[in-house]
Write a protein that holds these residues in place. Structure first.
Motif, short mmCIF file in Angstrom:
data_model
loop_
_atom_site.label_atom_id
_atom_site.label_comp_id
_atom_site.label_asym_id
_atom_site.label_seq_id
_atom_site.Cartn_x
_atom_site.Cartn_y
_atom_site.Cartn_z
N SER A 74 14.59 10.07 5.51
CA SER A 74 14.13 9.07 6.53
C SER A 74 13.62 7.89 6.13
N SER A 75 13.25 6.81 6.80
CA SER A 75 12.66 5.57 6.36
C SER A 75 11.34 5.69 5.95
N ALA A 76 10.71 6.81 6.42
CA ALA A 76 9.16 7.14 5.80
C ALA A 76 9.40 7.61 4.31
N ASP A 77 10.26 8.28 4.15
CA ASP A 77 10.57 8.78 2.56
C ASP A 77 10.66 7.74 1.67
N LEU A 78 11.47 6.83 2.12
CA LEU A 78 11.80 5.53 1.28
C LEU A 78 10.58 4.67 1.03
N GLN A 79 9.72 4.61 1.74
CA GLN A 79 8.46 3.81 2.04
C GLN A 79 7.48 4.61 1.11
N PRO A 137 9.25 5.21 -3.24
CA PRO A 137 10.13 4.33 -3.47
C PRO A 137 11.15 4.41 -4.84
N ASP A 138 10.29 5.31 -5.98
CA ASP A 138 10.82 5.49 -6.94
C ASP A 138 11.76 6.57 -7.24
N LYS A 139 12.01 7.35 -6.10
CA LYS A 139 13.08 8.38 -5.97
C LYS A 139 14.35 7.94 -6.17
N PRO A 172 -1.05 6.66 -2.20
CA PRO A 172 -0.11 5.37 -2.15
C PRO A 172 0.80 5.46 -3.40
N PRO A 173 2.09 4.95 -3.59
CA PRO A 173 2.78 4.94 -4.54
C PRO A 173 2.15 4.14 -5.62
N ALA A 174 2.41 4.49 -6.94
CA ALA A 174 1.81 3.94 -8.10
C ALA A 174 2.27 2.37 -8.06
N GLU A 175 1.06 1.57 -8.39
CA GLU A 175 1.35 0.07 -8.59
C GLU A 175 1.30 -0.22 -9.99
N VAL A 217 1.01 7.07 -16.88
CA VAL A 217 -0.01 7.29 -15.83
C VAL A 217 0.14 6.55 -14.87
N GLY A 218 0.46 6.59 -13.44
CA GLY A 218 0.63 5.97 -12.44
C GLY A 218 -0.80 5.86 -11.57
N THR A 219 -0.89 4.65 -11.44
CA THR A 219 -2.46 4.25 -10.96
C THR A 219 -2.29 3.40 -9.68
N ALA A 220 -3.26 3.48 -8.65
CA ALA A 220 -3.00 2.52 -7.43
C ALA A 220 -4.84 2.55 -7.20
N ALA A 221 -4.95 1.33 -7.02
CA ALA A 221 -6.56 1.11 -6.30
C ALA A 221 -7.60 1.73 -7.16
N ASP A 222 -7.39 1.68 -8.70
CA ASP A 222 -8.17 2.40 -9.53
C ASP A 222 -8.35 4.02 -9.53
N ALA A 223 -7.14 4.53 -9.08
CA ALA A 223 -7.26 6.14 -9.09
C ALA A 223 -5.71 6.31 -9.61
#
Length: 897
Positions: free
Chosen positions: A98-103, A106-108, A213-216, A234-240
């Protein structure tokens, strides 16, 4: 040597390595077609067919992932017909997302291809194809998102060797199910996450990452758990941290991780992390303070102890979880600032017996071979180790070798572990009888002439003395002591001697005994006799337990040696010149001697970095008594662990995700640790805390470092065997030492020509001395302790997060016959009592354990299993005897039966 093949790709002449697939050639050229069923870690499957290319002279397109290049081949990667074909396939696959999956993901791989081809799934949910399985704490399975690429099936079989996923049905009815036939939680899954990592859709997801959230940003680093040294991103987003994945081309883990490496990072932002320094008040309560106040308090109290009682009244402990740079400064701080050699680390209680035995006999106290030799060994001698649980990625590599029939294994272990079940021979000895069993194997090798006569003649001394001693150690004599049939001992000796190269891997089941050091000597005897040293696929290889226990000891966190395991007297001048200060002359105390000195009132202060000695040391009552008698206890750690709860000062340290540096794994590989997050609160890297404390004590000029790299450059300057290990060279994959200059590639195999202490090694005569810890009518069971797959050591890291859903607490494992005789039911709470203390923990009835024996892990502070373990110690290096305690068992609240 690999030859080359000439061909054309889209009309352009190219060269490929003979035997390569077309897909690998195209990937190297940067023009590869999509390949959603392909993964470099597994064999080609040719299921998705997106990778099809045209070959001149063939009517139909071919799958490039499993078609080998050939001389003169003419390949077309893109044509109107191919693009239409791929577009149709991707349109069909888009129905599974679904579009939610893509959002959200995104790295799949499928989602990347859909975006690349301008295809967007609708907002509607895909047609259901079975219920979503959320039974497993770490993995979510949604069959409606499956595109039947079979990557999960193949990677589970070919990388982990678990074969959890199976294909059922035919045609449009094909579907994937776990081996339980029901839920994933009920299956044989070990939560390594390889299936999630390879899945190109959202059919398989990490449950802890749902809603994140997806890793930034992705940071290349090294796992902070066991001594395998897996490289991670290590994937991080918003200091986590939102995700951790394996590095695909890492030389150690080769694109694999275990449950802890992938999902054991929740501790990093745990609300229980201590965020600022704490000082104990007169009423016993903690008071938060600033760094200046805390460091001044520590400095003043340390100076008071030194001035009143002398520097040897202070002890300092390094950390197997801290970096090499941190530990180098720990021992430098002890020796220069405090003025004592009273410095040690947790290697004392695990593999110091290995290091001591190997240093005495071979000249170097470290693994002789790299993990890459696993794929070259024809026989494994696995002694007192359970790699599948304690070193899972190495365990999987060994298991793959056995499953493919490329090697055989001899497992010497009281328990029937996973590798014991797959081994040619499992010698289920009684705990504490390694020396008789190994002597009997040596007896067979010598008496039957199975030794490598050429190797022994050229490189080994002491054969006749050992032969004379071994005459009395027949397999029949050993069998009566160790409980292993004499015929099995003979078969094991013949297999090990006759199946070279044979690789010995040993663990704490050898070292944590009163004859631990001597048990390792017996293993070295076997390797010397059979020529299994100085060659690929062989060697003596201790499986180090913690991520940097090898590095902590090698950096000099032990009383008798300096950095690089260099002897104090032989290297004193080098270090005094480098440090521009004199070194102490008094003999230093090791960890167990420090505890004895504290109990006797001679040790007054202890500075502990990242080591929960209260929970970790055997015979907890003695440790607690010693700690209570200190005038000052300072703990530098992430959490208020059991030791910290008794401290006077707590200094919050940064985790390995929050700092730069390096780790050293069990095979001698030094790898870069990179910061992926800012330190939490006011936490600081261990090395920075030590530098500031040294300044507070008036010796800041000796600890003036700009960063971790400047510390490492000093390490390289004082350690000749590590001089070539610059940060620039460590890069990806790291390097093995010895590595003596910038042109040195590092030494994968030690002792190829001679030994570090001379051209020959001498066999050792090791007689058997039974442990003082014995069973009797009151304490009829033999208890052994060890790790389990889902928790780690004192549970400081692994016990804070989703891993606890897989293993909530320690269990007492008992053979079914014993449980039936005592009328105990699986899961009921039992009291375990020894001559030294008691603990309560639930029963797990297990066929892995022999009748009359018990096994328990030691990870849960609420259980505190080391209240039970014995005070007996190794006779040479004083490692505690965790593996042998006489015990009795009763229902909680009842008398023993």
């Amino acid at each position: 040597m690999t030859g080359t093949t000439k061909l054309t790709v889209d009309g352009q002449p190219q060269q490929a390595r003979s035997g390569d697939t077309i897909l690998s050639l195209l990937q190297g050229l940067g023009i590869a077609p999509p390949a959603l069923c392909s993964d470099p870690r597994i064999q080609p499957g040719a299921h998705c067919r997106l990778c099809c290319v045209e070959l001149q002279g063939q009517e139909h397109p071919v799958t490039s992932c499993n078609t080998r290049v050939a001389e003169g081949m003419r390949i077309v990667t893109s044509s109107p017909a191919l693009e239409r074909y791929r577009h149709q396939l991707l349109e069909w696959m888009a129905q599974s997302c679904s579009s939610a999956d893509l959002q959200g993901h995104p790295d799949k791989a499928l989602h990347r291809e859909l975006r690349r081809h301008g295809l967007a799934p609708g907002d509607a949910e895909p047609a259901p194809r079975g219920a979503v399985d959320e039974s497993h704490p770490l993995i979510r399975f949604n069959p409606s998102r499956c595109i039947t690429c079979y990557r999960c099936v193949r990677i589970c079989e070919e990388l982990q060797g678990q074969s959890v996923w199976h294909v059922l049905g035919h045609g449009a009815g094909i579907h994937i199910v776990p081996d339980s036939g029901g839920t994933l939680a009920a299956s044989s899954c070990v939560a390594c996450g390889a299936c999630v990592d390879t899945c190109p859709t959202t059919a398989l997801l990490d449950r802890p990452g749902l809603g994140q959230p997806p890793a930034e940003r992705w940071t290349h680093s090294v796992c902070a758990y066991c001594g395998v040294g897996c490289e991670i991103e290590v994937g991080t987003a918003a200091d986590a941290i939102v995700s951790v994945r394996p590095v695909l081309d890492a030389p150690v883990n080769k694109g694999h991780l275990c449950a802890k490496g992938r999902n054991g990072h929740a501790y990093e932002r745990s609300p229980e992390r201590v965020r600022q320094p704490l000082l104990r008040q007169e009423d016993g309560q903690w008071q938060a303070s600033g760094w200046s106040q805390a460091l001044d308090a520590v400095a003043q109290r340390l100076r008071r102890v030194i001035d009143t009682h002398g520097p040897d009244a202070v002890g300092v402990l390094g950390s197997a979880r801290a970096t090499n740079e941190d530990n180098y400064l720990v021992q430098k701080f002890a020796r220069l600032v405090i003025g004592t050699h009273n410095v040690d680390c947790c290697a004392r209680v695990c593999h110091t017996p290995s290091a001591a035995a190997m240093k005495m006999m071979l000249g170097t106290g470290a693994a002789t071979n790299s993990f890459d030799d696993i794929e070259l060994a024809r026989c494994f001698l696995i002694v007192g180790a359970n790699p599948s649980e304690s070193h899972p990625v190495v365990g999987a590599r060994i298991k793959q070798r056995l499953l493919r029939g490329a090697a055989q294994a001899i497992v010497i272990d009281p328990r029937r572990t996973e590798l014991a079940r797959q081994a040619r021979l499992h010698l289920a000895l009684r705990p504490g009888t390694n020396v008789p069993l190994l002597n009997a194997m040596a007896h067979v090798i010598v008496e039957e002439g199975l030794f490598d006569a050429g190797f022994v003649a050229a490189r080994v001394e002491g054969l006749e003395a050992l032969r004379s001693f071994l005459q009395a150690w027949t397999p029949e004599r050993a069998a009566a002591i160790c409980g292993v049939p004499a015929a099995q001992i003979r078969e094991a000796a013949r297999l090990y001697a006759g199946s070279g190269p044979a690789m010995c891997l040993h663990g704490l089941g050898v070292t944590e005994h009163s004859q631990g050091t001597e048990g390792v000597m017996c293993l070295i005897n076997l390797a010397l006799l059979t020529g299994n040293l100085g060659r690929r696929g062989a060697g003596i290889n201790p499986l180090r337990g913690q991520n940097n226990v090898q590095g902590a000891a090698l950096m000099g966190c032990e009383p008798g040696t300096l950095t690089g395991s260099q002897s104090l007297e032989a290297s004193r001048a080098r270090f005094e010149a480098a440090w521009q200060a004199p070194l102490p002359h008094n003999r230093g105390l090791n960890l167990l001697e420090m505890m004895d000195a504290a109990e006797a009132g001679r040790l007054k202060a202890l500075y502990v970095v990242g080591f929960d000695i209260d929970l970790s040391l055997a015979h907890q009552a003695a440790t607690r008594s010693a700690l209570r008698k200190l005038d000052l206890l300072v703990v530098q750690d992430l959490f208020l662990n059991e030791t910290a709860r008794q401290a006077d000062v707590f200094l919050p340290a940064a985790s390995s995700f929050e700092k730069e540096g390096s780790f050293m794994n069990a095979e001698r590989r030094v790898q870069r640790v990179r910061r992926s997050l800012p330190p939490l609160g006011e936490a600081r890297p261990d090395w920075q805390i030590l530098c500031e404390l040294a300044a507070a004590m008036g010796l800041g000029e000796h600890f003036n470092y700009a960063d971790a790299e400047s510390i490492w450059n000093e390490v390289r300057a004082v350690w000749p065997d590590g001089a070539g290990l610059s940060y620039a060279r460590l890069g990806r994959g790291g390097l093995l030492w010895p590595c003596r200059d910038e042109a040195d590639p590092g030494q994968a195999v030690l002792h190829t020509e001679g030994f570090a202490n001379g051209p020959t090694a001498t066999l050792r005569v090791v007689d058997y001395r039974p442990s003082a810890e014995r069973t009797d009518a009151e304490f009829p069971f033999l208890l052994s302790t060890g790790r389990n797959l889902y928790q780690f050591n004192a549970g400081t890291m692994s016990g804070r997060g989703p891993l606890s859903d897989l293993r909530a607490t320690d269990t007492l494992d008992m053979n079914p016959a014993d449980a039936a005789r005592l009328a105990f039911a699986d899961g009921e709470l039992l009291q375990l009592r020894s001559r030294h203390g008691c603990a309560e923990l639930p029963l797990r009835i297990s066929g892995q354990v022999q009748p009359g024996q018990l096994f328990a892990s030691f990870h849960d502070p609420a259980v505190a299993l080391n209240r039970v373990t014995s005070p007996e110690r190794d006779s040479i290096v004083q490692a505690p005897e965790y593996k042998l305690t006489a015990a009795q068992v009763a229902r909680a609240g009842q008398a023993p039966r």
